[in-house]
Scaffold this active site. Structure first.
Site, PDB file in Angstrom:
ATOM      1  N   HIS A 153      62.085  25.255  19.802  1.00 13.35           N
ATOM      2  CA  HIS A 153      60.755  24.629  19.912  1.00 13.35           C
ATOM      3  C   HIS A 153      60.339  24.446  21.375  1.00 13.35           C
ATOM      4  CE1 HIS A 153      61.336  23.393  15.640  1.00 13.35           C
ATOM      5  NE2 HIS A 153      62.574  23.212  16.056  1.00 13.35           N
ATOM      6  N   SER A 274      47.724  35.134  45.868  1.00 16.83           N
ATOM      7  CA  SER A 274      46.366  34.755  45.493  1.00 16.83           C
ATOM      8  C   SER A 274      45.479  34.926  46.709  1.00 16.83           C
ATOM      9  CB  SER A 274      46.355  33.303  45.025  1.00 16.83           C
ATOM     10  OG  SER A 274      45.050  32.774  45.173  1.00 16.83           O
ATOM     11  N   LYS A 280      50.661  30.780  46.479  1.00 18.66           N
ATOM     12  CA  LYS A 280      50.930  31.352  45.153  1.00 18.66           C
ATOM     13  C   LYS A 280      51.778  32.621  45.205  1.00 18.66           C
ATOM     14  CE  LYS A 280      49.051  30.543  41.549  1.00 18.66           C
ATOM     15  NZ  LYS A 280      47.655  30.450  41.113  1.00 18.66           N
ATOM     16  N   GLU A 287      53.052  39.204  33.172  1.00 20.06           N
ATOM     17  CA  GLU A 287      51.863  38.853  32.369  1.00 20.06           C
ATOM     18  C   GLU A 287      51.260  40.095  31.718  1.00 20.06           C
ATOM     19  OE1 GLU A 287      49.334  35.794  34.648  1.00 20.06           O
ATOM     20  OE2 GLU A 287      50.719  36.583  36.121  1.00 20.06           O
TER      21      GLU A 287
END
Ligand code: ARG
Length: 455
Positions: A153, A274, A280, A287
């Site tokens: 979970h 970024s 970043k 992704e």
């Protein structure tokens, strides 16, 4: 090619919707190989002369060279790869070219080409997946006793080793490879010789083309041979499952790279910055693998939709099979390569993993197990006692292993100092020695097993 009874050419929009050359040119190598095998067989069976077969074969070799080098001009008015090749063959060898299509139709031709293409692609993917497995095993070998939290979970459940976690993906990839291998068996049957749909009156030898093209058997039913696309569906089914498996690791990498976890770090090679936030380091490749899974699944759904309710035998609907299969295959191949690169690239942060594993009372099950073993409590009662101890630790803001013996005994007087030993992360992990369990000694053995398998 079929203009005998036609007086006018097609409408512009007809040509546009009908043509497949923009995408089926990818079948050129398979198309030429199958045509050469067909011509050889026609000559063996004296359906055409040896001289014609030789001229055809030489012309086809030359066309292959032209396409390889990029000097071939594809023409949309020639519709597809089959007619583009045949038309060029006519320019090169004249009349003999017109004899190549004896005892053949584009229906068995395209089915043959496509099966050969899927077979080649499965072989490429199998090699890529083996490389992916090797990358996982190499990382696992470095982390047979690196402790991380195991989750259910997405809640911290029990401590496991990072090597064990990575080897789970090796198992998945092994099943992916087995699914592709099974799909390959059914793709590897020869439809050539089924002609348009009913077979042919020419004395063809389908065993010869079968052997020549490396197929296992000629397909037994001509109607099935030209209309079956379940081989492509199986390929996409295996591809969709494989992409789904990859997307899970991709998602874990995204999570692991995030500040909430910090379990792994990807180098500059597999991250992007970024344009506005200089701090970043984004795991874009992971992704994208996560998202490409949707494309592969979409390709499967597309072809299922095309084939649903389609009456036998060939229908032009089936031309829509190719873009789905090509896009699904390309998306998957890129995903496997990117995942392999990321797995090789990633560096585990052992400290962050261990810290997280120590949170969430992850050794509570070990205390319950101890109560069963040492005090002969029924597991359900042991679970209850442990629950009360966890509640006490939570209320005091401390970890399980930081509770004193006195505190433990206030809940269950039978608890002895022995119980304290099972509360450490290392003890918990080391105790999971059941076959398939996460104990470092097991993980070491599994790493060895896979190193052997993947040699
Ligand atoms: N380009 C066609 C396809 O991909 C080849 C087969 C054409 N057959 C036909 N009867 N029009 O399906």
């Amino acid at each position: 090619m079929w203009g005998g009874r036609f007086e006018r050419g097609p409408a512009e929009i007809m040509e546009e919707i009908n043509a497949s050359i923009a995408f089926d040119q990818r079948l050129y190598a398979q198309d030429i190989a199958a045509s050469k095998a067909h011509a050889r067989m026609l000559a063996t069976r004296q359906i055409i002369s040896q001289a014609d077969a030789d001229a055809i074969s030489a012309g086809l070799d030359r066309i292959k060279g032209e396409i390889d080098q990029g000097s071939f001009t594809f023409s949309r008015s020639l519709e597809d790869i089959h007619m583009n090749v045949e038309s060029r063959l006519k320019e090169l060898v004249g009349e003999a070219a017109g004899r190549l299509h004896t005892a053949r139709s584009r229906n068995d031709q395209v089915a043959t080409d496509f099966r050969l293409w899927v077979r080649d692609e499965i072989d490429n993917l199998d090699r890529a997946l083996a490389a992916f497995q090797k990358a996982l095993v190499a990382q696992a070998a470095k982390h047979t006793d690196t402790i991380m939290p195991g989750f259910t979970h997405l809640q911290i459940a029990q401590p496991v080793t990072f090597g064990h976690h990575l080897l789970a993906y090796v198992e998945m990839a092994a099943r992916d490879r087995a699914r592709f291998a099974a799909a390959r068996v059914r793709a590897n049957e020869n439809p050539l010789g089924a002609a348009a749909l009913a077979g042919t009156s020419f004395p063809v030898d389908r065993k010869q083309t079968t052997k020549d093209l490396g197929f296992a058997e000629p397909m037994r039913n001509s109607l099935d041979a030209v209309s079956a696309r379940d081989f492509a569906l199986e390929f996409l089914g295996a591809a969709a499952i494989c992409a789904t498996n990859l997307s899970r690791l991709a998602d874990e990498i995204v999570l692991w790279c995030s500040p909430g976890f910090r379990f792994v770090r990807l180098t500059d090679a597999y991250t992007t910055g970024s344009s506005i936030m200089p701090q970043k380091r984004n795991p874009d490749a992971a992704e994208l693998v996560r998202a490409k899974c949707a494309r592969v699944t979409g390709a499967l759904v597309t072809l299922l939709g095309v084939m649903k309710g389609l009456p036998l035998t060939y229908a032009k609907d089936m031309q829509e099979d190719k873009e789905a299969v090509f896009d699904g295959a390309d998306s998957l191949a890129l995903s496997v390569a990117a995942m392999t690169g990321m797995v090789e690239d990633l560096e585990a942060d052992k400290t962050a993993m261990r810290r997280a594993a120590g949170e969430g009372f992850s050794t509570a099950t070990d205390l319950a197990d101890w109560l069963v073993r040492a005090l002969k409590k029924p597991f359900r009662e042991a679970h209850h006692i442990t629950g009360r101890i966890v509640a006490m630790a939570e209320a005091r803001g401390s970890k399980l292993e930081d509770l004193s013996l006195k505190e433990l005994q206030s809940v269950e007087p039978g608890i002895t100092a022995e119980a304290l030993k099972v509360l450490s992360l290392d003890a918990a992990v080391a105790s999971r020695t059941s076959f398939g369990g996460t104990a470092p000694e097991n993980v070491k053995a599994q790493v060895k097993y896979w190193q052997e398998q993947l040699k």
